[in-house]
Design a protein around this motif. Structure first.
Motif, PDB file in Angstrom:
ATOM      1  N   LEU A 373      58.580  69.159  19.028  1.00 52.80           N
ATOM      2  CA  LEU A 373      59.189  69.810  17.865  1.00 52.80           C
ATOM      3  C   LEU A 373      58.644  71.227  17.693  1.00 52.80           C
ATOM      4  O   LEU A 373      59.391  72.161  17.396  1.00 52.80           O
ATOM      5  N   MET A 374      57.351  71.363  17.869  1.00 47.58           N
ATOM      6  CA  MET A 374      56.714  72.673  17.748  1.00 47.58           C
ATOM      7  C   MET A 374      57.296  73.642  18.775  1.00 47.58           C
ATOM      8  O   MET A 374      57.673  74.787  18.449  1.00 47.58           O
ATOM      9  N   TRP A 375      57.377  73.200  20.028  1.00 46.05           N
ATOM     10  CA  TRP A 375      57.887  74.075  21.086  1.00 46.05           C
ATOM     11  C   TRP A 375      59.333  74.478  20.810  1.00 46.05           C
ATOM     12  O   TRP A 375      59.695  75.646  20.939  1.00 46.05           O
ATOM     13  N   TYR A 376      60.160  73.512  20.415  1.00 46.13           N
ATOM     14  CA  TYR A 376      61.561  73.802  20.130  1.00 46.13           C
ATOM     15  C   TYR A 376      61.707  74.793  18.986  1.00 46.13           C
ATOM     16  O   TYR A 376      62.424  75.809  19.093  1.00 46.13           O
ATOM     17  N   ALA A 453      66.119  75.385  13.470  1.00 44.97           N
ATOM     18  CA  ALA A 453      64.752  75.553  13.943  1.00 44.97           C
ATOM     19  C   ALA A 453      63.890  76.278  12.923  1.00 44.97           C
ATOM     20  O   ALA A 453      62.705  75.970  12.758  1.00 44.97           O
ATOM     21  N   PHE A 454      64.476  77.251  12.222  1.00 44.99           N
ATOM     22  CA  PHE A 454      63.754  78.025  11.216  1.00 44.99           C
ATOM     23  C   PHE A 454      63.264  77.110  10.090  1.00 44.99           C
ATOM     24  O   PHE A 454      62.095  77.171   9.686  1.00 44.99           O
ATOM     25  N   ILE A 460      56.923  72.405   9.490  1.00 45.44           N
ATOM     26  CA  ILE A 460      55.763  72.122  10.335  1.00 45.44           C
ATOM     27  C   ILE A 460      54.524  72.853   9.814  1.00 45.44           C
ATOM     28  O   ILE A 460      53.419  72.289   9.776  1.00 45.44           O
ATOM     29  N   TYR A 461      54.694  74.106   9.378  1.00 45.76           N
ATOM     30  CA  TYR A 461      53.567  74.900   8.898  1.00 45.76           C
ATOM     31  C   TYR A 461      53.394  74.832   7.378  1.00 45.76           C
ATOM     32  O   TYR A 461      52.502  75.487   6.837  1.00 45.76           O
ATOM     33  N   LEU A 466      58.382  82.711   6.208  1.00 42.47           N
ATOM     34  CA  LEU A 466      57.674  83.122   7.420  1.00 42.47           C
ATOM     35  C   LEU A 466      57.401  84.618   7.340  1.00 42.47           C
ATOM     36  O   LEU A 466      58.174  85.448   7.806  1.00 42.47           O
ATOM     37  N   ASP A 467      56.255  84.979   6.706  1.00 42.95           N
ATOM     38  CA  ASP A 467      55.887  86.386   6.636  1.00 42.95           C
ATOM     39  C   ASP A 467      55.185  86.786   7.937  1.00 42.95           C
ATOM     40  O   ASP A 467      55.010  85.983   8.856  1.00 42.95           O
TER      41      ASP A 467
END
Length: 509
Positions: A373-376, A453-454, A460-461, A466-467
């Motif tokens: 998931l992280m890689w994608y 994905a965004f 995930i984070y 997402l700055d």
């Protein structure tokens, strides 16, 4: 009784004829089921996505009624003619009856071509040759049917190949697929399907494409009911190993690999990228989730390149990557499944039996799924940002919602629902309108993939936006993961090269 275009070559053909009513109605075929549970109509001008829409949602009677009306409007009068387009070549054929041939079609040494639509174009010539038989079929441009192949009541999409005595009956075959030697009946196969062996057998199946059916695999006609109405469904990347036998009804998540085995019970494998096998010693079912990521990284990334090269020129929204919104949703559900059954998977959950079910490498599978998931998410977002200097931050989407693999194109469930609603309320009134909507899905897919994905990446984070600081942190984590992936690619390939048995012949000169 034939209409012949310009610059046509006809040489030593025993019969070219036609008969009244040959094109007065479409062909009804049973796809995904040997009985009449998933019948569809095919005709000149239909697409693989149109057929997909017909065989799914069979319980939606209003939708099926509207689709039937779309078909009726295309057939108002019969045609008594055989049509041979410009620059066609017909030579050394036994019988060509009631066909419509697109320009530059080549039929050479065929036994019979009858009541079929054959499309062809410059640079995408269709070839039917070497004792091939084609009956009641729709054949798109760039197709090759050769060397004793038999095609009946089937749809062959662009650049498919059927050869070496293969039998394709009442089936739909997605673009850039190859069937050689094998027998395929009553099946719906999405793009990039491969089946090359004389002993492989595929009946009443719906496969998501990017698939491979190995020699000796017998998938079909092994039912668990009193009628031949069973089905097999598998997501893209399905790989049936050597001499595999599966009972209907069975379901497989994307990128399931079946090890050589006779599976005596119905299977419901919802864990993607799994290796499934029988443990004969313990009489149990063994499932190794995320097998491909853990032990065959080289194959995953090699297949991406292989599929893109096989498709060749720009191929719309067909997704070649093993990780995309559709497979990401399965991975998310796989994580949820593993956490729910942390200690033991109950009998009857993944197999219709009382046997024990063994999940091999539980913790490693969880870690692998999270890495996937992280890689994608990161690779998709970074690629999009890098290619769009003034990109807009997308609105949050539900990254766990359904995505459909529609003939190789991932489509969000809400978008598909909207299209179906438009069909039923009269906003879409023809097959041409349906095809236009599917084309829009293809065009909009890259942006929809980025938005998915965004949103997943923010989850995930655990951040709201997402700055620049978050992106910098993500890039650092991604570099570490990317280095691990490259190392695993080299290691999984190195296992083959360093296998001592690879060079045993040097010791026996």
């Amino acid at each position: 009784d034939s209409v012949i275009g310009k610059n046509v070559i006809i040489h030593r053909c025993d019969e070219i004829s036609s008969f009244e009513g040959a094109f007065s109605k479409p062909y009804i075929v049973n796809l995904g089921n040997e009985k009449c549970g998933r019948e569809a109509v095919i005709f000149g001008g239909i697409t693989l996505s149109d057929i997909w829409l017909q065989i799914n949602f069979k319980k939606d009677s209003l939708l099926q009624q509207m689709l039937s009306e779309f078909t009726k409007t295309k057939f108002s009068a019969s045609s008594p003619y055989t049509y041979i387009g410009d620059s066609c070549v017909l030579e050394n054929n036994r019988a060509i009856r009631s066909v419509k041939l697109g320009r530059r079609t080549v039929i050479s040494g065929a036994s019979r071509v009858e009541e079929s639509y054959v499309n062809s174009a410059s640079g995408e010539n269709t070839l039917i040759c070497d004792n091939a038989i084609v009956l009641d079929a729709v054949v798109e441009s760039g197709v090759k049917i050769e060397s004793n192949a038999f095609v009946e009541k089937s749809f062959l999409d662009h650049f498919t190949t059927v050869k070496q005595g293969a039998r394709v009956i009442q089936s739909a075959l997605g673009c850039n697929s190859t069937i050689a030697c094998a027998e395929v009946q009553n099946s719906f196969l999405s793009p990039l399907h491969e089946q090359h062996h004389n002993s492989s057998f595929l009946i009443a199946a719906t496969i998501g494409g990017q698939s491979n059916i190995s020699s000796g695999a017998t998938l079909g006609s092994n039912h668990n009911s009193r009628a031949n109405d069973g089905e097999l469904r598998a997501g893209r990347g399905f790989w049936a190993g050597l001499c595999t036998s599966v009972k209907h009804n069975s379901y497989f998540a994307p990128f399931t690999l079946l090890a050589k085995s006779d599976f005596m019970h119905e299977l419901d494998i919802g864990l993607p990228f799994s290796l499934v096998s029988n443990n004969y010693r313990e009489d149990s079912l063994s499932v190794m989730p995320a097998y491909w990521w853990r032990y065959n990284m080289y194959a995953l990334f090699r297949n991406n390149d292989k599929f893109e090269k096989r498709l060749g020129k720009p191929h719309g929204g067909i997704e070649c990557s093993f990780m995309a919104p559709d497979t990401a949703v399965y991975v998310l559900r796989g994580i949820e499944f593993l956490k729910r059954y942390r200690n033991e998977v109950p009998s009857g959950t993944m197999e219709n039996s009382k046997r024990r079910i063994d999940i091999l490498g539980y913790q490693q599978a969880l870690e692998a799924y999270e890495e996937m998931l992280m890689w994608y998410a990161v690779s998709t977002v970074l690629d999009w940002i890098g290619g769009h200097d003034d990109f807009e931050v997308p609105e949050d989407v539900n990254f766990t919602s359904d995505w459909y693999n529609i003939c190789g194109v991932p489509v969000n469930g809400s978008d598909l629902d909207s299209m179906i609603s438009d069909i039923k309320n009269g906003n879409i009134i023809s097959w041409e309108d349906v095809q236009e909507r599917f084309e829009r899905f293809e065009l909009e897919y890259p942006k929809a993939r980025f938005a998915h994905a965004f949103s997943l990446l923010k989850s995930i984070y655990n951040v709201k936006t997402l700055d620049s600081a978050a992106i910098q942190r993500i890039k650092m984590d991604y570099e570490i993961l990317d280095a691990k992936i490259k190392e695993q690619i080299e290691l999984t390939r190195e296992k083959d090269i360093k296998n001592p048995f690879r060079n045993i012949f040097e010791n026996h000169k």
